[in-house]
Structure formats: C-alpha cells, structure tokens
Write a protein that holds these residues in place. Structure first.
Motif, PDB file in Angstrom:
ATOM      1  N   VAL A  39      32.431  -0.896  67.042  1.00 53.99           N
ATOM      2  CA  VAL A  39      30.986  -0.701  66.906  1.00 53.99           C
ATOM      3  C   VAL A  39      30.410  -0.607  68.315  1.00 53.99           C
ATOM      4  O   VAL A  39      30.497  -1.554  69.105  1.00 53.99           O
ATOM      5  CB  VAL A  39      30.342  -1.859  66.118  1.00 53.99           C
ATOM      6  CG1 VAL A  39      28.827  -1.686  66.091  1.00 53.99           C
ATOM      7  CG2 VAL A  39      30.902  -1.911  64.703  1.00 53.99           C
ATOM      8  N   GLN A  40      29.856   0.547  68.644  1.00 59.47           N
ATOM      9  CA  GLN A  40      29.308   0.789  69.979  1.00 59.47           C
ATOM     10  C   GLN A  40      28.212   1.849  69.889  1.00 59.47           C
ATOM     11  O   GLN A  40      27.994   2.447  68.844  1.00 59.47           O
ATOM     12  CB  GLN A  40      30.411   1.218  70.948  1.00 59.47           C
ATOM     13  CG  GLN A  40      31.251   2.380  70.471  1.00 59.47           C
ATOM     14  CD  GLN A  40      32.496   2.576  71.321  1.00 59.47           C
ATOM     15  OE1 GLN A  40      32.483   2.431  72.538  1.00 59.47           O
ATOM     16  NE2 GLN A  40      33.608   2.906  70.669  1.00 59.47           N
ATOM     17  N   TYR A  41      27.542   2.077  71.008  1.00 58.76           N
ATOM     18  CA  TYR A  41      26.406   3.004  71.004  1.00 58.76           C
ATOM     19  C   TYR A  41      26.866   4.417  70.675  1.00 58.76           C
ATOM     20  O   TYR A  41      27.814   4.935  71.263  1.00 58.76           O
ATOM     21  CB  TYR A  41      25.717   2.991  72.365  1.00 58.76           C
ATOM     22  CG  TYR A  41      24.521   3.928  72.443  1.00 58.76           C
ATOM     23  CD1 TYR A  41      23.315   3.601  71.830  1.00 58.76           C
ATOM     24  CD2 TYR A  41      24.608   5.146  73.118  1.00 58.76           C
ATOM     25  CE1 TYR A  41      22.223   4.458  71.886  1.00 58.76           C
ATOM     26  CE2 TYR A  41      23.533   6.007  73.185  1.00 58.76           C
ATOM     27  CZ  TYR A  41      22.340   5.657  72.567  1.00 58.76           C
ATOM     28  OH  TYR A  41      21.276   6.516  72.628  1.00 58.76           O
TER      29      TYR A  41
ATOM     30  N   HIS B 138      21.923   4.586  67.718  1.00 56.11           N
ATOM     31  CA  HIS B 138      22.183   3.254  67.167  1.00 56.11           C
ATOM     32  C   HIS B 138      23.640   2.863  67.400  1.00 56.11           C
ATOM     33  O   HIS B 138      24.464   3.681  67.823  1.00 56.11           O
ATOM     34  CB  HIS B 138      21.874   3.224  65.666  1.00 56.11           C
ATOM     35  CG  HIS B 138      20.472   3.587  65.312  1.00 56.11           C
ATOM     36  ND1 HIS B 138      19.386   2.834  65.712  1.00 56.11           N
ATOM     37  CD2 HIS B 138      19.970   4.639  64.608  1.00 56.11           C
ATOM     38  CE1 HIS B 138      18.284   3.390  65.252  1.00 56.11           C
ATOM     39  NE2 HIS B 138      18.598   4.504  64.588  1.00 56.11           N
ATOM     40  N   LEU B 139      23.940   1.601  67.105  1.00 57.14           N
ATOM     41  CA  LEU B 139      25.320   1.144  67.145  1.00 57.14           C
ATOM     42  C   LEU B 139      26.033   1.622  65.891  1.00 57.14           C
ATOM     43  O   LEU B 139      25.529   1.438  64.779  1.00 57.14           O
ATOM     44  CB  LEU B 139      25.380  -0.379  67.249  1.00 57.14           C
ATOM     45  CG  LEU B 139      24.790  -1.008  68.522  1.00 57.14           C
ATOM     46  CD1 LEU B 139      24.872  -2.529  68.448  1.00 57.14           C
ATOM     47  CD2 LEU B 139      25.499  -0.502  69.766  1.00 57.14           C
ATOM     48  N   GLU B 140      27.190   2.232  66.079  1.00 55.38           N
ATOM     49  CA  GLU B 140      27.963   2.759  64.954  1.00 55.38           C
ATOM     50  C   GLU B 140      29.443   2.469  65.192  1.00 55.38           C
ATOM     51  O   GLU B 140      29.871   2.235  66.326  1.00 55.38           O
ATOM     52  CB  GLU B 140      27.773   4.284  64.821  1.00 55.38           C
ATOM     53  CG  GLU B 140      26.337   4.762  64.740  1.00 55.38           C
ATOM     54  CD  GLU B 140      25.727   4.612  63.367  1.00 55.38           C
ATOM     55  OE1 GLU B 140      26.414   4.097  62.462  1.00 55.38           O
ATOM     56  OE2 GLU B 140      24.556   5.024  63.193  1.00 55.38           O
ATOM     57  N   ASN B 141      30.221   2.521  64.121  1.00 53.64           N
ATOM     58  CA  ASN B 141      31.667   2.407  64.258  1.00 53.64           C
ATOM     59  C   ASN B 141      32.200   3.770  64.703  1.00 53.64           C
ATOM     60  O   ASN B 141      32.195   4.732  63.926  1.00 53.64           O
ATOM     61  CB  ASN B 141      32.303   1.998  62.925  1.00 53.64           C
ATOM     62  CG  ASN B 141      33.760   1.609  63.067  1.00 53.64           C
ATOM     63  OD1 ASN B 141      34.074   0.641  63.757  1.00 53.64           O
ATOM     64  ND2 ASN B 141      34.655   2.349  62.433  1.00 53.64           N
ATOM     65  N   CYS B 142      32.637   3.868  65.941  1.00 53.65           N
ATOM     66  CA  CYS B 142      32.991   5.182  66.473  1.00 53.65           C
ATOM     67  C   CYS B 142      33.940   5.077  67.662  1.00 53.65           C
ATOM     68  O   CYS B 142      34.141   4.003  68.237  1.00 53.65           O
ATOM     69  CB  CYS B 142      31.729   5.946  66.894  1.00 53.65           C
ATOM     70  SG  CYS B 142      30.816   5.184  68.262  1.00 53.65           S
TER      71      CYS B 142
ATOM     72  N   LYS C 264      33.919   7.027  62.820  1.00 56.56           N
ATOM     73  CA  LYS C 264      35.165   6.723  62.119  1.00 56.56           C
ATOM     74  C   LYS C 264      34.894   5.669  61.061  1.00 56.56           C
ATOM     75  O   LYS C 264      34.010   4.814  61.226  1.00 56.56           O
ATOM     76  CB  LYS C 264      36.233   6.222  63.101  1.00 56.56           C
ATOM     77  CG  LYS C 264      36.630   7.244  64.165  1.00 56.56           C
ATOM     78  CD  LYS C 264      37.287   8.469  63.545  1.00 56.56           C
ATOM     79  CE  LYS C 264      37.573   9.549  64.575  1.00 56.56           C
ATOM     80  NZ  LYS C 264      38.146  10.753  63.978  1.00 56.56           N
ATOM     81  N   GLN C 265      35.677   5.711  59.978  1.00 61.81           N
ATOM     82  CA  GLN C 265      35.476   4.781  58.870  1.00 61.81           C
ATOM     83  C   GLN C 265      36.217   3.461  59.071  1.00 61.81           C
ATOM     84  O   GLN C 265      35.702   2.398  58.762  1.00 61.81           O
ATOM     85  CB  GLN C 265      35.941   5.431  57.559  1.00 61.81           C
ATOM     86  CG  GLN C 265      35.131   6.644  57.148  1.00 61.81           C
ATOM     87  CD  GLN C 265      33.680   6.310  56.855  1.00 61.81           C
ATOM     88  OE1 GLN C 265      33.375   5.269  56.274  1.00 61.81           O
ATOM     89  NE2 GLN C 265      32.782   7.198  57.263  1.00 61.81           N
TER      90      GLN C 265
END
Length: 361
Positions: free
Chosen positions: A127-129, A135-139, A117-118
């Motif tokens: 921000v989580q796995y 990797h850690l991403e915004n999701c 998600k943006q």
C-alpha cells in the motif's frame, strides 16, 4: 466503377503498412541478437507484435489468443524464467529511440507511475501512493526515464521501486527472486542510476526535468550540478530552502509581489487548446558561478487566479548564466510529456497489465 480516391487511399494505406512492417522487422533484427535461444527470440517478437495490436487488454491470455497460442505459458516463461538480459535489451531500445528522436534541444525527464495489484505476491507491491488517484493503493511503483525532443517522446529506461518492506524481508526477497545485490534505493537514487547509464552511453541532454519528489531532494540536485554538470528545471515546494548572500529563505518568501514588473506573460508550449500562457518570474540564488552556471528560483502563476497561493508553482533551475526566462518557461512546460508517455503506454501497450510476479518479470 471504383472511386479513384478510394483506390489512391488504399494504395497509401498499403504503402504505410509495408513501411511499418519493414520498420518492425528492422527493430526485431536489432533485438534478436540478445536472445540466444530461438524459442525466446520468437516469443519476444510475438510479444512485441501483440503489444502493438488492437487487443483491448494486453494481459497474458489475450496476448496468447492474439498470436494463436492456447495459453499464456510461452510468454510467462519469456518474462519470468527465460535467459536474456533485460537491461541489455533496454539499452538497445534506448539507443534506437535516441537515434530517431535526437535534436539540439533534447530533454530527459524522470517520473514514477503505479500499477494496481490485487494480491501481495507481486514483487515490490504494498500500500503506497498511487499518482493516478492521489490516494494510497495496493500497487507497484516504477520510476521511468523519458527522452523528449521536438520530434516526439518515448520511455527509454525504468527501475522498479522496491520498498523497505521488501528489501528487508528475506522471505519476500526469495519468493520474488530479488537478486542479492538489489538494495533499498529511494526514487531519486533510482533516477541517478538511470542518468548514469544514459550518460555512460553518450546521452547528454540539453535539459533535465522532474517533479517535487526529485526537486525536494538536495542530494539529487546537488549530484546534477556537481557530478553530472546537468542543466535542470525541477519542481519544488514552497518551503524549498535557498540562500541569497548570507541569508536563508524559503521559496515562498521570495515570491514577487503580484504587481511587480518581474512577472512576464509567457507561453510554456502548445497544448490541446493552443498556447499555454502563464505569468513567470525568477530570482537568482547562491551558486558557484566559476563554471558559468547560475541557480534560480522560478515562479509560475495562473492568469485566472494571480493572487491565490494555491495556483503558484515553484521550480529550481540550474543553467548557463545567460539563460532567458522565456527558455526556462518553455522547458518547465515540457515535463507533462512523460505523463503522455505513461498514458499511451497504459492505454495502448498494456503497461501494468502484465501478470508475472518475479523481479525479472
């Protein structure tokens, strides 16, 4: 002159299309009773057909265009505000799937997947796995349950993972319309919720499989053993603690020597390139055997790198005491099928391309 083979193939295609249309109508009839208002019912049927269409991206605008709407507002209303019970609909879909896939060797699998998600407004986003990239991403992250049999596999239940950054922030909860009864739950706790729901509906699989997130959680596999009485194969890490006799060990301490006769070369099922062979071994560990069950540590090593610890996989198994090593290897090799469900759902059915932000959506 028409080629007879073309006429025949056209006839076959038309017959298959007719059968598919009848199947879809039967499925819609099963779901229709869960939508009290005709507008929501029609929107749901259109949404399903759009998801099954060849539209490249299953976002709001493209789905609307596919069914002839000038904007996505009808579907946004369906997913975010219309009155219908998503859990009841999910239960109906689960029942439909199990009726068509049921076999004597059925398996339930639990795994999670993420949705990029943006922004910061979508419920549960932080921000989580993110497993796809590692990797850690915004999701957002969803925990899903899959039903697996020799007839196929499909997703049959889901829970949105809501981090503490959401459950403990009243402002975020209000904006995301998170119900008051929704509290923080770990991924294994969400898995238990789904398993309890499946068991309550009479679904008792021969096996349950999951990865390290669940295998490393002692309270989770203890629940599987003592409350659910459910045979399982769970991936664990090399430091998994076990007890043999009165002695405590880590899983890696019990790994058989590379030249040990404990290793057996077995297939864990067919892949895209044929049978998938590995070397397998197992060691029994302490367990209450009064009910005829045994717990084991199961080891798998790669044929090309038998002495490289990076290519050793560890599992904890709980099953009937007469279960063979070959059976364990076969079940351990089935967990990838829930990942196939994720891939198909994301590539073909728009899983993660939704644009609603609320808890209900």
């Amino acid at each position: 002159m028409l080629d007879p083979s073309n006429v025949f193939l056209t006839g076959v295609a038309l017959e298959a299309l007719s059968q598919w249309d009848n199947t879809l109508k039967t499925f819609q009839q099963k779901l229709g009773k869960h939508f009290a208002r005709s507008e929501a019912r029609r929107a749901a049927f259109d949404y399903i057909q759009a998801l099954l269409s060849p539209v490249e991206r299953k976002n709001g605008w493209q789905i609307a265009e596919q069914v002839g709407d000038v904007n996505p507002y009808r579907f946004q209303h369906l997913l975010g505000r219309a009155q219908w019970n998503a859990d009841t609909v999910c239960a109906a879909i689960r029942q439909y799937a199990v009726e068509h896939l049921k076999s004597e060797t059925d398996i339930l699998a639990i795994d999670e997947t993420g949705f990029l998600k943006q922004g910061e407004q979508s419920v549960g986003v932080q921000v989580q796995y993110y497993g796809t990239t590692g990797h850690l991403e915004n999701c957002q992250v969803g925990v899903f349950m899959s039903y697996i049999s020799d007839k196929g596999q499909t997703l049959i239940d889901r829970r949105l993972y809501l981090p503490r950054s959401w459950t403990e922030d009243q402002n975020k909860r209000k904006k995301g319309a998170v119900p008051e009864e929704i509290l923080f739950a770990t991924k294994p706790q969400l898995a238990i919720q789904m398993l309890e729901s499946a068991i309550a509906e009479g679904i008792r699989p021969a096996w349950f499989v999951a990865d390290e997130v669940y295998g490393n959680d002692g309270s989770f596999w203890w629940w599987l053993e003592k409350t659910a009485k459910q045979p399982y194969v769970l991936t664990v890490n090399k430091k998994q603690p076990v007890v043999i006799g009165w002695q405590r060990y880590r899983a890696e301490d019990l790994l058989p020597q590379s030249d040990s006769q404990q290793w057996q070369r077995l297939s864990c099922g067919a892949g895209s390139k044929g049978e998938r062979y590995y070397d397998w071994a197992r060691v029994p560990v302490n367990c209450d055997k009064s009910d005829g069950f045994q717990r084991w540590l199961l080891f798998r090593r790669c044929l090309e790198h038998p002495d490289d610890p990076r290519f050793i996989s560890y599992y904890q198994v709980f099953a009937n005491s007469n279960t063979t090593l070959e059976a364990m290897a076969q079940i351990a090799g089935q967990r990838w099928r829930i990942e196939e469900c994720f891939k198909f759902a994301k590539d073909q059915l728009g899983l993660g391309e939704y644009e609603v932000r609320s808890w209900h959506g």
